[in-house]
Structure formats: structure tokens, C-alpha cells
Write a protein that holds these residues in place. Structure first.
Motif, PDB file in Angstrom:
ATOM      1  N   LEU A 221      -0.476  12.558  10.600  1.00 51.73           N
ATOM      2  CA  LEU A 221      -0.001  12.352   9.226  1.00 51.73           C
ATOM      3  C   LEU A 221       0.796  13.558   8.749  1.00 51.73           C
ATOM      4  CD1 LEU A 221      -0.127  10.559   6.634  1.00 51.73           C
ATOM      5  CD2 LEU A 221      -2.134  11.898   5.968  1.00 51.73           C
ATOM      6  N   TYR A 222       0.286  14.747   9.006  1.00 58.12           N
ATOM      7  CA  TYR A 222       1.026  15.966   8.639  1.00 58.12           C
ATOM      8  C   TYR A 222       2.395  15.975   9.319  1.00 58.12           C
ATOM      9  CZ  TYR A 222       2.625  20.740   9.455  1.00 58.12           C
ATOM     10  OH  TYR A 222       3.403  21.856   9.591  1.00 58.12           O
ATOM     11  N   PHE A 223       2.429  15.606  10.590  1.00 57.96           N
ATOM     12  CA  PHE A 223       3.646  15.645  11.388  1.00 57.96           C
ATOM     13  C   PHE A 223       4.728  14.752  10.802  1.00 57.96           C
ATOM     14  CE2 PHE A 223       5.193  15.618  16.068  1.00 57.96           C
ATOM     15  CZ  PHE A 223       5.854  16.815  15.871  1.00 57.96           C
ATOM     16  N   VAL A 224       4.326  13.566  10.303  1.00 62.94           N
ATOM     17  CA  VAL A 224       5.327  12.608   9.826  1.00 62.94           C
ATOM     18  C   VAL A 224       5.586  12.701   8.326  1.00 62.94           C
ATOM     19  CG1 VAL A 224       4.783  10.990  11.683  1.00 62.94           C
ATOM     20  CG2 VAL A 224       3.634  10.753   9.475  1.00 62.94           C
ATOM     21  N   MET A 225       4.717  13.389   7.595  1.00 64.62           N
ATOM     22  CA  MET A 225       4.901  13.474   6.137  1.00 64.62           C
ATOM     23  C   MET A 225       5.518  14.791   5.690  1.00 64.62           C
ATOM     24  SD  MET A 225       4.215  10.614   4.807  1.00 64.62           S
ATOM     25  CE  MET A 225       4.019  10.948   3.045  1.00 64.62           C
TER      26      MET A 225
ATOM     27  N   ALA B  72       0.850  -1.193   0.000  1.00 66.07           N
ATOM     28  CA  ALA B  72       0.000   0.000   0.000  1.00 66.07           C
ATOM     29  C   ALA B  72       0.886   1.243   0.000  1.00 66.07           C
ATOM     30  CB  ALA B  72      -0.902   0.001   1.226  1.00 66.07           C
ATOM     31  N   PRO B  73       0.725   2.126  -0.957  1.00 63.87           N
ATOM     32  CA  PRO B  73       1.591   3.312  -1.014  1.00 63.87           C
ATOM     33  C   PRO B  73       1.279   4.273   0.116  1.00 63.87           C
ATOM     34  CG  PRO B  73      -0.174   3.485  -2.630  1.00 63.87           C
ATOM     35  CD  PRO B  73      -0.275   2.110  -2.040  1.00 63.87           C
ATOM     36  N   PRO B  74       2.290   4.968   0.654  1.00 65.93           N
ATOM     37  CA  PRO B  74       2.035   5.990   1.665  1.00 65.93           C
ATOM     38  C   PRO B  74       1.128   7.067   1.083  1.00 65.93           C
ATOM     39  CG  PRO B  74       4.377   5.487   1.498  1.00 65.93           C
ATOM     40  CD  PRO B  74       3.717   4.825   0.334  1.00 65.93           C
ATOM     41  N   ILE B  75       0.424   7.736   1.938  1.00 66.25           N
ATOM     42  CA  ILE B  75      -0.467   8.793   1.487  1.00 66.25           C
ATOM     43  C   ILE B  75       0.035  10.125   2.019  1.00 66.25           C
ATOM     44  CG2 ILE B  75      -2.042   8.514   3.459  1.00 66.25           C
ATOM     45  CD1 ILE B  75      -4.342   9.201   1.507  1.00 66.25           C
ATOM     46  N   SER B  76       0.068  11.126   1.183  1.00 65.38           N
ATOM     47  CA  SER B  76       0.511  12.452   1.610  1.00 65.38           C
ATOM     48  C   SER B  76      -0.631  13.161   2.321  1.00 65.38           C
ATOM     49  CB  SER B  76       0.951  13.283   0.404  1.00 65.38           C
ATOM     50  OG  SER B  76      -0.177  13.601  -0.419  1.00 65.38           O
ATOM     51  N   PHE B  77      -0.286  14.201   3.055  1.00 66.19           N
ATOM     52  CA  PHE B  77      -1.326  14.954   3.758  1.00 66.19           C
ATOM     53  C   PHE B  77      -2.272  15.606   2.761  1.00 66.19           C
ATOM     54  CE2 PHE B  77      -3.069  18.868   5.453  1.00 66.19           C
ATOM     55  CZ  PHE B  77      -3.677  18.414   6.616  1.00 66.19           C
ATOM     56  N   ASN B  78      -1.736  16.162   1.686  1.00 68.32           N
ATOM     57  CA  ASN B  78      -2.588  16.843   0.705  1.00 68.32           C
ATOM     58  C   ASN B  78      -3.558  15.881   0.031  1.00 68.32           C
ATOM     59  OD1 ASN B  78      -1.545  19.394   1.165  1.00 68.32           O
ATOM     60  ND2 ASN B  78       0.048  19.197  -0.394  1.00 68.32           N
ATOM     61  N   GLU B  79      -3.094  14.667  -0.265  1.00 69.21           N
ATOM     62  CA  GLU B  79      -3.985  13.687  -0.879  1.00 69.21           C
ATOM     63  C   GLU B  79      -5.109  13.310   0.074  1.00 69.21           C
ATOM     64  OE1 GLU B  79      -3.959   9.143  -2.769  1.00 69.21           O
ATOM     65  OE2 GLU B  79      -2.061  10.084  -2.143  1.00 69.21           O
ATOM     66  N   ALA B  80      -4.763  13.123   1.347  1.00 66.52           N
ATOM     67  CA  ALA B  80      -5.784  12.790   2.342  1.00 66.52           C
ATOM     68  C   ALA B  80      -6.765  13.943   2.523  1.00 66.52           C
ATOM     69  CB  ALA B  80      -5.115  12.450   3.671  1.00 66.52           C
ATOM     70  N   LEU B  81      -6.246  15.169   2.506  1.00 66.34           N
ATOM     71  CA  LEU B  81      -7.126  16.331   2.660  1.00 66.34           C
ATOM     72  C   LEU B  81      -8.074  16.459   1.475  1.00 66.34           C
ATOM     73  CD1 LEU B  81      -7.932  18.840   4.263  1.00 66.34           C
ATOM     74  CD2 LEU B  81      -6.111  20.101   3.086  1.00 66.34           C
ATOM     75  N   GLN B  82      -7.579  16.196   0.288  1.00 67.76           N
ATOM     76  CA  GLN B  82      -8.437  16.245  -0.899  1.00 67.76           C
ATOM     77  C   GLN B  82      -9.571  15.227  -0.798  1.00 67.76           C
ATOM     78  OE1 GLN B  82      -5.832  15.703  -4.247  1.00 67.76           O
ATOM     79  NE2 GLN B  82      -4.969  17.778  -4.117  1.00 67.76           N
ATOM     80  N   TYR B  83      -9.272  14.090  -0.205  1.00 66.91           N
ATOM     81  CA  TYR B  83     -10.312  13.088  -0.001  1.00 66.91           C
ATOM     82  C   TYR B  83     -11.437  13.648   0.866  1.00 66.91           C
ATOM     83  CZ  TYR B  83     -12.676   9.383   2.577  1.00 66.91           C
ATOM     84  OH  TYR B  83     -13.625   8.609   3.195  1.00 66.91           O
TER      85      TYR B  83
ATOM     86  N   ARG C 214      -4.981   3.850   4.803  1.00 65.80           N
ATOM     87  CA  ARG C 214      -3.673   4.300   4.309  1.00 65.80           C
ATOM     88  C   ARG C 214      -3.070   5.344   5.239  1.00 65.80           C
ATOM     89  NH1 ARG C 214      -4.018   6.425  -1.568  1.00 65.80           N
ATOM     90  NH2 ARG C 214      -1.765   6.676  -1.216  1.00 65.80           N
ATOM     91  N   ILE C 215      -3.898   6.213   5.786  1.00 65.80           N
ATOM     92  CA  ILE C 215      -3.408   7.197   6.760  1.00 65.80           C
ATOM     93  C   ILE C 215      -2.802   6.482   7.958  1.00 65.80           C
ATOM     94  CG2 ILE C 215      -4.137   8.965   8.411  1.00 65.80           C
ATOM     95  CD1 ILE C 215      -6.255   9.839   6.342  1.00 65.80           C
ATOM     96  N   LEU C 216      -3.519   5.505   8.472  1.00 64.24           N
ATOM     97  CA  LEU C 216      -3.060   4.761   9.649  1.00 64.24           C
ATOM     98  C   LEU C 216      -1.757   4.034   9.357  1.00 64.24           C
ATOM     99  CD1 LEU C 216      -4.195   4.324  12.510  1.00 64.24           C
ATOM    100  CD2 LEU C 216      -5.252   2.223  11.683  1.00 64.24           C
ATOM    101  N   GLN C 217      -1.683   3.385   8.205  1.00 59.90           N
ATOM    102  CA  GLN C 217      -0.479   2.638   7.852  1.00 59.90           C
ATOM    103  C   GLN C 217       0.718   3.560   7.609  1.00 59.90           C
ATOM    104  OE1 GLN C 217       0.077  -0.762   7.621  1.00 59.90           O
ATOM    105  NE2 GLN C 217      -1.939  -1.032   8.567  1.00 59.90           N
TER     106      GLN C 217
END
Length: 367
Positions: free
Chosen positions: A206-210, A83-94, A157-160
């Protein structure tokens, strides 16, 4: 059938059941090198006319063994490592495009002051958030009302991603298990610890680690959380800081900064990181332990509400690596030295810390 378990290094509690057939296990020893890498004893193979059948069984055995490394995580059958990592911006767009109508219904309206209280606030209180920013504010509060959903791939994906970044592992992990306690959740299911913050709690982690500027800080804080004597539950602490940030937003303590930057969620993220940095410095250099957590969080809440600009400047100095932000400066904490902190031996339960009762000066509580 033979059942065995796979131990994943440091995270001894991370175990995935793997089932082998007895025939497959024996066939592993037929690989070049005698299967010594797996501790299997080489068995002599007599010439046989069934070489095609053996080759097929060897292929199946190899596939079974390779599957050991693929730890299932609840991503609809997809390997967590794949599973690919997810960026903060991608998660926010969701979240910006998702249907959050049910979550928005749970957001309580701000109670407006009346009479003298309204006049005092108008004259001396913080400015109101500009109308064009109200939508982003409402989005942030709606995300805070969204629970972790196993059926939402983005949630998983956020959790992973959080797990992989903090542990620096290329492999994912199961959705449930004791490995989450190692990260600082209270139990085997992170979703139960998001009271009051919902998915915003995970989004800020997620923001903190990405973010490349804050990832080193996140990893340093996580390292401190594993200290022999100064350890603390990293993720629970993070959720509490997110809750403090949400309260500051609801009380319009951040309106001036949001208006200046014409952003809301970015300000929330920076304030979250700044508050975590402040906590880290006090915790590390004043040799705090878990028994001090409740008091330190209350103190941090006051700083977040009354001096958000000061905290943000401290974060800016840290990421710019100024002399006062190298992480080595011992912070001053007058209230910490006044003896008003937790008494030695006093046990702090983080469930209680997360449910701290805070006066909101007329504002309705989010939770």
C-alpha cells in the motif's frame, strides 16, 4: 431467469454473475436507440393503457443493467468501485488504535546473546534501538502477525486500493478469484500468501502504490512482472522483500538508521522500496527470469542486512531523479556474474523461496 457473465477487459478471469429476468431483458430494448448498445433487437411496442406499469418495469430494468458495473468485493455489500482508496497513514492509524493483543502474543522475544557472543556484539555489532522507538518496533512486528480478515473493512480497502493502483482501474474486484493471480499472488485468495509478513506485507505494498514518489516505480516493476520472458509474481516477490525487511529489523540491522531518523515504520517502508528498486534493476538489465529468483532474493537479503544505508541512498537518488537513478543504469552484480546463480532450467517454487531458512546469528525467528 437468464444468467449471464460480465468480462472485465484485460482481466478475463474477473467475472461477476448477473441475473436478469426475461421480462427485464426484453424491456431493455425499449430504451431510445433500440438497445443496440447491448445487442438487443428493438421490439415494436403497441399503444397500451399500461404505460405506467411499463415505465416502472423500464426503471427496474435500467437499475439491473447499471448494477452490472458494480462488482461486489466483499466490503459488506458495498460496491468495490464506490469504496474510497485508503492512504497509508489512514491504514496505519487503524492499526495504531486497533486491539492487537492477540497479534502481539505471537511475536517472539529476541534471544539475547550471552558470554563472548554478547561481548563481540557490544563491541562490533549494530547499536540497540533507542527505548522511545521500541513501541513502534513492536507495532510493526504485531502487524506482521495479523492475518487478512474479511470482516475488517480497512483490510478490504487496503486490498482493493492495491488492486486499483496496480491495474490502474477505477473498478474494484471480487475478494476471491483468478484476478489475484494476475497481480502475482499464488492463488485466488491473497491471504494465503502472507505467511511471515501478515498485514505488514499488504501495508508495504500500500505504501509503495500510494506514495507519489514510489508509485511510478511500483508501476514500472509491475509492468516488468508482466513481461513475456522476464515475468515474475509481483505480489509474491513483494511479500518476500517484506519478510527480508522484517528479519533485518529483528536482528537490529536497522537500529542505527531508525535512531538517526527517530522512526521505525518509515525506515522499514523506505528499505522495502529500496530493496525492490535494487531487484528491479538487476532483473531488468541482467535479463533475469523466474529461475533466478531464489538466488537474487538471497543476495538481496545480504545487501539489506549488511548495506541498508547504501540501498536507502540509492532510493533517495532515484526519487530525486539524479543521473545515477534514472532507472537506466545497469547495476553491477559481481556475485551474479560469478556463476553462482540458479542453473538454467532450474525451477524455483516461490513457496520455498518464502520459507528460506536464514541464520539469524542467535536471534529467534519471527515465524
Amino acid at each position: 431467469m437468464v444468467s449471464c457473465r460480465l468480462s472485465c477487459g484485460k482481466w478475463g478471469s474477473l467475472r461477476a454473475p448477473v441475473i436478469f429476468s426475461s421480462a427485464s431483458f426484453i424491456l431493455i430494448s425499449l430504451f431510445p436507440g433500440g438497445g443496440n448498445a447491448w445487442g438487443a433487437r428493438r421490439e415494436p411496442v403497441e399503444p397500451s393503457t399500461g404505460l405506467t406499469e411499463i415505465s416502472e418495469e423500464l426503471r427496474q430494468a435500467q437499475e439491473e443493467w447499471e448494477a452490472v458495473e458494480e462488482i461486489q468485493s466483499g466490503l459488506g455489500g458495498t460496491s468495490a468501485s464506490a469504496a474510497p482508496p485508503i492512504s497509508f497513514n489512514e491504514a496505519l492509524q487503524y492499526f495504531q488504535t486497533a486491539d492487537l493483543s492477540e497479534c502481539r502474543k505471537k511475536v517472539r522475544a529476541t534471544v539475547r546473546r550471552q558470554g563472548l557472543a554478547a561481548l563481540v556484539r557490544f563491541l562490533f555489532g549494530p547499536p540497540r534501538l533507542q527505548p522511545q522507538l521500541q513501541g513502534e518496533r513492536e507495532l510493526a512486528l504485531a502487524i506482521a502477525q495479523c492475518g487478512l480478515d474479511d470482516n475488517e473493512r480497512v483490510h478490504m480497502r487496503i486490498l482493493q486500493t492495491i488492486y486499483k493502483k496496480l491495474t490502474r482501474s477505477r473498478l474494484g474486484c471480487p475478494r476471491y478469484g483468478a484476478h489475484w493471480e494476475e497481480l502475482g499472488f499464488q492463488g485466488a485468495d491473497p491471504g494465503t500468501d502472507l505467511r511471515g509478513t501478515g498485514m505488514l506485507g499488504l501495508m508495504q505494498m500500500l505504501y509503495f502504490v500510494m506514495d507519489s514518489q514510489t508509485l511510478p516505480l511500483a508501476q514500472e516493476i509491475f509492468k516488468l512482472s508482466q513481461h513475456e520472458t522476464q515475468n515474475f509474481p509481483f505480489c509474491i516477490m513483494s511479500v518476500n522483500i517484506t519478510r527480508i525487511v522484517i528479519q533485518a529489523l529483528r536482528e537490529e540491522r536497522l537500529s542505527r538508521e531508525c535512531n538517526r531518523r527517530q522512526q521505525v515504520i518509515a525506515v522499514l517502508n523506505d528499505l522495502y522500496a529500496a530493496a525492490f528498486l535494487q531487484l528491479y534493476r538487476v532483473w531488468k538489465w541482467q535479463h533475469k527470469t523466474v529461475v533466478d529468483a531464489g538466488f537474487l532474493l538471497k543476495e538481496l537479503e545480504l545487501s539489506t542486512k549488511k548495506k541498508p544505508k547504501q540501498l536507502l541512498k540509492s532510493l533517495e537518488a532515484y526519487v530525486n531523479r539524479s543521473p545515477t537513478a534514472d532507472g537506466l543504469q545497469q547495476p553491477s552484480s559481481p556475485s551474479a556474474s560469478s556463476g553462482s546463480g540458479s542453473q538454467p532450467g532450474e525451477e524455483i517454487h516461490f513457496t520455498g523461496v518464502c520459507d528460506l531458512q536464514v541464520e539469524l546469528e542467535g536471534e529467534a525467528r519471527l515465524i
